[in-house]
Design a protein around this motif. Structure first.
Motif, short mmCIF file in Angstrom:
data_model
loop_
_atom_site.label_atom_id
_atom_site.label_comp_id
_atom_site.label_asym_id
_atom_site.label_seq_id
_atom_site.Cartn_x
_atom_site.Cartn_y
_atom_site.Cartn_z
N GLU A 36 0.83 -1.10 -0.09
CA GLU A 36 0.10 -0.04 -0.14
C GLU A 36 0.78 1.14 -0.10
N SER A 37 0.59 2.16 -0.59
CA SER A 37 0.96 3.61 -0.67
C SER A 37 0.23 4.81 -0.97
N ASN A 38 0.86 5.99 -0.61
CA ASN A 38 -0.27 7.01 -0.88
C ASN A 38 -0.20 7.60 -2.22
N VAL A 39 0.14 7.01 -3.26
CA VAL A 39 0.05 7.44 -4.64
C VAL A 39 -1.37 7.67 -5.08
N PRO A 40 -1.54 9.05 -5.53
CA PRO A 40 -2.87 9.49 -5.88
C PRO A 40 -3.46 8.50 -6.96
N VAL A 41 -4.86 8.21 -6.98
CA VAL A 41 -5.40 7.21 -7.86
C VAL A 41 -5.36 7.80 -9.43
N ASP A 42 -5.26 9.14 -9.60
CA ASP A 42 -5.16 9.78 -10.93
C ASP A 42 -3.93 9.47 -11.47
N ASP A 43 -2.70 8.96 -10.64
CA ASP A 43 -1.38 8.85 -11.30
C ASP A 43 -1.35 7.42 -11.57
N LEU A 44 -2.12 6.42 -11.11
CA LEU A 44 -2.06 5.12 -11.52
C LEU A 44 -2.30 4.91 -13.01
N PRO A 45 -1.41 3.90 -13.81
CA PRO A 45 -1.66 3.50 -15.02
C PRO A 45 -2.79 2.51 -14.83
N THR A 46 -3.35 2.12 -16.26
CA THR A 46 -4.25 1.07 -16.65
C THR A 46 -3.23 -0.06 -17.32
N LEU A 47 -3.78 -1.25 -17.00
CA LEU A 47 -3.28 -2.60 -17.51
C LEU A 47 -3.96 -3.29 -18.30
N HIS A 48 -3.43 -3.86 -19.63
CA HIS A 48 -4.23 -4.72 -20.19
C HIS A 48 -3.49 -5.75 -20.81
N PRO A 49 -3.83 -6.97 -20.44
CA PRO A 49 -3.42 -8.28 -21.07
C PRO A 49 -3.72 -8.32 -22.58
N THR A 50 -2.64 -8.77 -23.27
CA THR A 50 -2.80 -8.88 -24.59
C THR A 50 -2.38 -10.13 -25.38
N ILE A 51 -1.63 -10.74 -25.13
CA ILE A 51 -1.07 -12.21 -25.53
C ILE A 51 -0.59 -13.25 -24.39
N PRO A 52 -1.10 -14.25 -24.26
CA PRO A 52 -0.67 -14.98 -23.03
C PRO A 52 0.54 -15.85 -23.48
N ILE A 53 1.42 -15.64 -22.58
CA ILE A 53 2.92 -16.38 -22.34
C ILE A 53 3.12 -17.72 -21.97
N ALA A 54 2.51 -17.65 -20.75
CA ALA A 54 2.37 -19.02 -19.82
C ALA A 54 1.40 -18.83 -18.86
N THR A 55 0.41 -19.37 -19.18
CA THR A 55 -0.91 -19.45 -18.26
C THR A 55 -1.52 -20.94 -17.90
N GLY A 56 -2.22 -20.80 -17.02
CA GLY A 56 -2.76 -22.05 -16.46
C GLY A 56 -2.55 -22.22 -15.02
#
Length: 273
Positions: A28-48
């Motif tokens: 946990e940190s005090n980084v403002p929510v507006d400073d957070l990036p968004t993450l998008h998975p695109t291609i699976p490399i090793a899953t299961g």
């Protein structure tokens, strides 16, 4: 009839269409929510059913995006048929890797990937997981180089034992013992850059025996790649291991709770270091 949370959780395997809601940095940190990036998975490399789900993905902030690796510690997808001496949970694995990358901050972008930090995310509004976001290294694993599945992999430069040993010595110089070295955890780029990955089982230690075990496993890897034992034994057992034992070990003091919050090169947000 609506599914219970446990039933939904059992089906919360990540796909390219998954919604990853970034809730904050981990720990946990005090980084403002507006400073957070968004993450998008695109291609699976090793899953299961694995200790982590590995995806090629995008880190996005505003109109700028960067290709990254998403290493997702998702408890619901952990192996269910393996008996462990000590229980393994996502927090422990993430902490091991965070501690290692923190100690190796001076090596990031060289023999280990550049790290952009650890995040708490919510998958499909069901499961809280931890994600380590790292540099995408365009490389092949030693396993892929030994058994190439494409012409590009077969054209890679030969694996040089000295380069592998030197890279591992740098990691040991930060007092990090990998403890899980295998052919899938060592990458070689077309320019012969050596990159070690997967530090979820690692530990911070000056223990010589643990470092020697890493070197022993690296020796076995090199033997499997067709290097003659007579060419390797001297270097590994005497000259190289003696150097590991006697060389100075630089320490890089970094607050594990602060981490590094390092943006990709073309992304900018306020550092909390």
């Amino acid at each position: 009839m609506s599914k219970t949370r446990s039933e939904r959780l059992a089906r919360a395997s990540i796909t390219g269409a998954s919604k990853l809601e970034v809730k904050g940095y981990w720990p946990e940190s005090n980084v403002p929510v507006d400073d957070l990036p968004t993450l998008h998975p695109t291609i699976p490399i090793a899953t299961g059913y694995r200790w982590s789900q590995i995806w090629l993905g995008c880190l996005v902030r505003g109109e700028i995006s960067e290709t990254v690796i998403l290493k997702i510690f998702q408890g619901s997808m952990f192996p269910r048929d393996i008996e462990m001496t000590h229980p393994i949970d996502p927090e422990t694995l993430a902490h091991n890797e965070a501690e290692a990358f923190s100690a190796m901050i001076a090596l990031q972008g060289t023999v280990v990937p550049l790290s952009y930090g650890f995040f708490n995310i919510l998958v499909d509004d069901v499961e809280d997981v931890i994600v380590h976001v790292m540099e995408f290294v365009n490389a092949s694993t030693l396993e892929e180089l030994q058994y190439p599945r494409s012409s590009s992999q077969s054209c890679h430069p030969s694996v040089k034992p000295d380069s592998l040993v030197a890279a591992l010595q740098l990691i040991h110089g930060c007092d990090i013992c990998h403890q899980d070295l295998n052919q899938s955890n060592v990458l070689i780029t077309p320019t012969s850059r050596v990159v070690f990955v997967d530090f979820a089982m690692s530990k911070v230690s000056q223990d010589t025996a643990s470092k020697d075990e890493d070197m022993h496993n690296l020796l076995l890897i090199m033997l499997s790649h067709g290097h003659e034992s007579s060419q390797l034994e001297t270097g590994f057992s005497s000259e190289i291991l003696a150097t590991v034992r006697t060389s100075p070990r630089p320490r890089y003091e970094v607050d594990i709770d602060a981490l590094w919050r390092r943006p990709p090169p073309n992304l900018k947000w306020t550092s909390v270091m």
